[in-house]
Write a protein that holds these residues in place. Structure first.
Motif, PDB file in Angstrom:
ATOM      1  N   ALA A  37      32.044  36.775  34.614  1.00 25.80           N
ATOM      2  CA  ALA A  37      32.406  35.451  35.137  1.00 25.80           C
ATOM      3  C   ALA A  37      32.916  34.541  34.026  1.00 25.80           C
ATOM      4  N   ILE A  38      32.291  34.607  32.846  1.00 26.83           N
ATOM      5  CA  ILE A  38      32.732  33.792  31.715  1.00 26.83           C
ATOM      6  C   ILE A  38      34.144  34.205  31.288  1.00 26.83           C
ATOM      7  N   TRP A  39      34.390  35.501  31.193  1.00 23.52           N
ATOM      8  CA  TRP A  39      35.716  35.981  30.795  1.00 23.52           C
ATOM      9  C   TRP A  39      36.772  35.580  31.817  1.00 23.52           C
ATOM     10  N   GLU A  40      36.431  35.694  33.090  1.00 20.47           N
ATOM     11  CA  GLU A  40      37.396  35.332  34.137  1.00 20.47           C
ATOM     12  C   GLU A  40      37.789  33.867  34.032  1.00 20.47           C
ATOM     13  N   GLU A  41      36.802  33.001  33.741  1.00 22.08           N
ATOM     14  CA  GLU A  41      37.097  31.564  33.611  1.00 22.08           C
ATOM     15  C   GLU A  41      37.945  31.292  32.371  1.00 22.08           C
ATOM     16  N   VAL A  42      37.546  31.844  31.241  1.00 21.27           N
ATOM     17  CA  VAL A  42      38.225  31.558  29.979  1.00 21.27           C
ATOM     18  C   VAL A  42      39.633  32.160  29.950  1.00 21.27           C
ATOM     19  N   LEU A  43      39.771  33.391  30.450  1.00 22.80           N
ATOM     20  CA  LEU A  43      41.062  34.087  30.405  1.00 22.80           C
ATOM     21  C   LEU A  43      41.965  33.710  31.574  1.00 22.80           C
ATOM     22  N   GLY A  44      41.394  33.090  32.613  1.00 16.78           N
ATOM     23  CA  GLY A  44      42.196  32.698  33.766  1.00 16.78           C
ATOM     24  C   GLY A  44      42.682  33.881  34.580  1.00 16.78           C
ATOM     25  N   VAL A  45      41.851  34.920  34.686  1.00 15.83           N
ATOM     26  CA  VAL A  45      42.199  36.094  35.491  1.00 15.83           C
ATOM     27  C   VAL A  45      41.245  36.193  36.673  1.00 15.83           C
ATOM     28  N   GLU A  46      41.686  36.884  37.714  1.00 16.06           N
ATOM     29  CA  GLU A  46      40.901  36.922  38.950  1.00 16.06           C
ATOM     30  C   GLU A  46      39.700  37.855  38.859  1.00 16.06           C
ATOM     31  N   ARG A  47      39.863  38.965  38.131  1.00 13.81           N
ATOM     32  CA  ARG A  47      38.787  39.954  38.121  1.00 13.81           C
ATOM     33  C   ARG A  47      38.755  40.679  36.788  1.00 13.81           C
ATOM     34  N   VAL A  48      37.581  40.752  36.191  1.00 15.98           N
ATOM     35  CA  VAL A  48      37.390  41.445  34.918  1.00 15.98           C
ATOM     36  C   VAL A  48      36.361  42.539  35.133  1.00 15.98           C
ATOM     37  N   GLY A  49      36.704  43.763  34.711  1.00 21.46           N
ATOM     38  CA  GLY A  49      35.763  44.870  34.754  1.00 21.46           C
ATOM     39  C   GLY A  49      35.099  45.064  33.417  1.00 21.46           C
ATOM     40  N   ILE A  50      34.031  45.815  33.392  1.00 23.62           N
ATOM     41  CA  ILE A  50      33.250  45.942  32.159  1.00 23.62           C
ATOM     42  C   ILE A  50      33.930  46.854  31.141  1.00 23.62           C
ATOM     43  N   GLU A  51      35.011  47.564  31.539  1.00 21.86           N
ATOM     44  CA  GLU A  51      35.739  48.410  30.599  1.00 21.86           C
ATOM     45  C   GLU A  51      37.077  47.789  30.186  1.00 21.86           C
ATOM     46  N   ASP A  52      37.361  46.562  30.638  1.00 16.61           N
ATOM     47  CA  ASP A  52      38.605  45.873  30.262  1.00 16.61           C
ATOM     48  C   ASP A  52      38.447  45.242  28.888  1.00 16.61           C
ATOM     49  N   SER A  53      39.457  45.380  28.048  1.00 19.79           N
ATOM     50  CA  SER A  53      39.424  44.808  26.702  1.00 19.79           C
ATOM     51  C   SER A  53      39.772  43.319  26.747  1.00 19.79           C
ATOM     52  N   PHE A  54      38.996  42.532  26.053  1.00 16.99           N
ATOM     53  CA  PHE A  54      39.218  41.086  25.991  1.00 16.99           C
ATOM     54  C   PHE A  54      40.622  40.766  25.487  1.00 16.99           C
ATOM     55  N   PHE A  55      41.086  41.493  24.490  1.00 19.21           N
ATOM     56  CA  PHE A  55      42.378  41.194  23.872  1.00 19.21           C
ATOM     57  C   PHE A  55      43.537  41.748  24.696  1.00 19.21           C
ATOM     58  N   ASP A  56      43.318  42.853  25.403  1.00 22.46           N
ATOM     59  CA  ASP A  56      44.364  43.357  26.292  1.00 22.46           C
ATOM     60  C   ASP A  56      44.587  42.421  27.474  1.00 22.46           C
ATOM     61  N   LEU A  57      43.563  41.649  27.818  1.00 22.04           N
ATOM     62  CA  LEU A  57      43.672  40.697  28.924  1.00 22.04           C
ATOM     63  C   LEU A  57      44.268  39.359  28.489  1.00 22.04           C
ATOM     64  N   GLY A  58      44.699  39.260  27.230  1.00 25.88           N
ATOM     65  CA  GLY A  58      45.316  38.023  26.740  1.00 25.88           C
ATOM     66  C   GLY A  58      44.427  37.196  25.844  1.00 25.88           C
TER      67      GLY A  58
END
Length: 550
Positions: free
Chosen positions: A34-55
């Motif tokens: 939930a924190i990553w989704e708010e900060v990165l502005g993406v709809e859905r983050v999975g536990i295997e998604d890279s923080f830097f690949d998501l922007g």
């Protein structure tokens, strides 16, 4: 209508998204997602998604750290996001991770009389007194507004911004050698207006430039002025120029984004005769200044200072770049500017190298810039300054104020390392600097006591900046705003390289002191940098001395 047509978007390139979404399994994983989704502005983050690949980048990583602190009451080291960039890996390591000192909450002052200045404000006050009023620390902006503009609503919205942010109506008073902040109340904001609708063509453009330059160079009186002033220049019924100017003692780069977002929301409310839609601010800048003074002392300060004393021991007094003219005895801040654009192909290759090396674009470009400086100066001990937002608490993110700090980054190229080896070393240096960012640059200068000279700035004279601040959508109602560019350019350092990443590639703005460098020199340096960057991206295993410049 301003919304994204998601169905029309192309499929993400390989490497930017996983084929499968892996849902969070525990309460901790759900919280971090939930924190990553708010900060990165993406709809859905999975536990295997890279923080830097998501922007993600360093600035967004800092925001993640502040939210983890609020949610879990513990300090997550910024370095952890680089070492464990997925939520799955991070949660496995979280119990053993320690971020050192836990930042306490910022409390609201019960009384706001005689509040001490922040360390950064204190230095600017001293410089202002020393120079008897100067425009050196003005932050001017000139914007063209196309479309219908409600002048009355615009003026009321600017006044509402000043009412909302105490920093803009704070003045500084000195009594018996002690300087304090005084927050003014019940101020009336005045929007200056000028009419050039009767002037056409080139004469009108010259007059707009003259007005913008004149405003940019007009000093603020820190003991009595509001720290924001604005002028509206009418060009026609549906075209205006807005001149905004803030003093650095009350503002920074992040604050410009806050100003534009607040102004846009308040302008809409004022046009519709509605109340402000903005949520109240929990703290103000004076609360932060008091908090900084109370927290940054004793063992905390000693621990932070010890790192910088070791890291910067024996620092070169001044860089050895070849100058086109002798350095004057007193600084001259008249600046020149050269804009360079690098295409998307080079930017995309840089993104691939960043993912392969586990670094951010800032780390890659800063290291490449260091190589350029080393090759030009024939020095192997290279020092570069770089600003950091300093918004370590979530409560100060929506504030206009002077939070930015400057980090001193030092690189050792004496062993002629391969670029990849130097990049890894730079990554460690930058992450260590982030971990010790709480020492204000002003305090660092006082502690290190470098040999002082009026002819150059202390500790470093070359600045590198990657602009990744979100200024929000630049519009007012139905009117579109576009920047008119720099006016009355003031350059504080010998050389500054500002990089902005955009859809078409990278835009590099080289700012330089005209009394030290000729324009042709900077243009040649920029051209060499493009060749160097292309070379190290193609052959990162090459040693730094073997990389091409020509």
């Amino acid at each position: 209508n301003g919304k994204v047509d998601r169905a029309a978007l192309p499929a993400p390139e390989a490497g930017y998204a996983r084929d499968e979404y892996v849902a969070p399994r525990t309460e901790l994983e759900r919280l971090l997602c939930a924190i990553w989704e708010e900060v990165l502005g993406v709809e859905r983050v999975g536990i295997e998604d890279s923080f830097f690949d998501l922007g993600g980048h360093s600035l967004l990583a800092t925001r993640v750290v502040s939210r983890v602190r609020s949610a879990l009451g513990r300090e997550l080291p910024l370095r952890a996001l680089f070492e464990y960039p997925t939520i799955g890996a991070l949660c496995e390591r979280l119990p053993e991770l320690s971020g050192g000192w836990v930042l306490p909450a910022i409390e609201v002052l019960a009384q706001r009389e005689s509040v001490a200045l922040s360390y950064a404000q204190q230095r600017l006050w001293f410089i202002d007194r020393l120079e008897g009023g100067s425009s050196q620390y003005n932050i001017p902006g000139a914007m063209r507004v196309r479309g219908e503009l409600d002048k009355a609503a615009f003026a009321r919205a600017l006044g509402a911004v000043v009412d909302r942010h105490e920093s803009l109506r704070t003045v500084f008073r000195e009594v018996d050698g002690k300087v304090s902040q005084v927050v003014r109340g019940g101020v009336d904001f005045h929007l200056s207006e000028m009419d050039l609708s009767g002037v056409e063509g080139e004469p009108r453009d010259r007059e707009v430039l003259r007005l913008a330059t004149e405003d940019a160079r007009r000093p603020f009186d820190l003991s009595r002025d509001l720290m924001l002033r604005a002028s509206l220049v009418k060009l026609s019924a549906e075209e205006h120029v807005v001149l905004l100017n803030m003093h650095h003692i009350a503002s920074d780069g992040w604050s410009m984004g806050v100003l534009m977002r607040d102004l846009r929301a308040l302008y809409e409310a004022c046009r519709g005769g509605e109340a402000s839609p903005l949520p109240p601010l929990r703290v103000q800048y004076a609360d932060y200044a008091h908090w900084q003074r109370q927290w940054l002392q004793g063992e905390v300060l000693e621990d932070q200072l010890r790192y910088w004393q070791d890291q910067l021991a024996g620092l070169p007094r001044v860089h050895n770049l070849p100058l086109d003219a002798p350095r004057p005895a007193r600084p001259v801040f008249e600046g020149g500017q050269h804009v360079q654009r690098l295409g998307s192909e080079l930017r995309d290759l840089a993104a691939v190298r960043c993912r392969e090396s586990g670094v951010t674009l800032f780390m890659l470009l800063e290291t490449a810039f260091v190589v350029l400086l080393s090759r030009y100066s024939q020095e192997t001990d290279v020092v570069v300054g770089s600003p950091i937002a300093g918004r370590v608490h979530r409560d100060v993110e929506p504030l206009i104020g002077f939070f930015v700090n400057t980090l001193v980054l030092r690189s050792d190229l004496s062993a002629n390392p391969p670029f990849l080896e130097l990049l890894n070393s730079s990554r460690q240096t930058i992450l260590d600097a982030y971990a010790h960012q709480h020492v204000p640059f002003e305090m660092l200068v006082e502690e290190l006591k470098p040999e002082r000279s009026l002819s150059h700035s202390p500790l470093f004279q070359i600045l590198f900046v990657l602009q990744n601040l979100d200024l929000g959508k630049v519009e007012l109602g139905g009117s579109q705003l576009e920047s008119l560019g720099e006016s009355g350019a003031v350059v504080k350092f010998d050389l500054e390289l500002n990089v902005v990443e955009g859809g078409a590639g990278l835009t590099l703005t080289w700012l330089y002191k005209r009394d030290l460098f000729h324009r042709e020199t900077i243009e040649r340096m920029a051209s060499n940098f493009e060749v160097l960057l292309a070379g190290l991206l193609e052959r990162p295993e090459e040693t730094v001395q073997a990389l091409p410049l020509l």
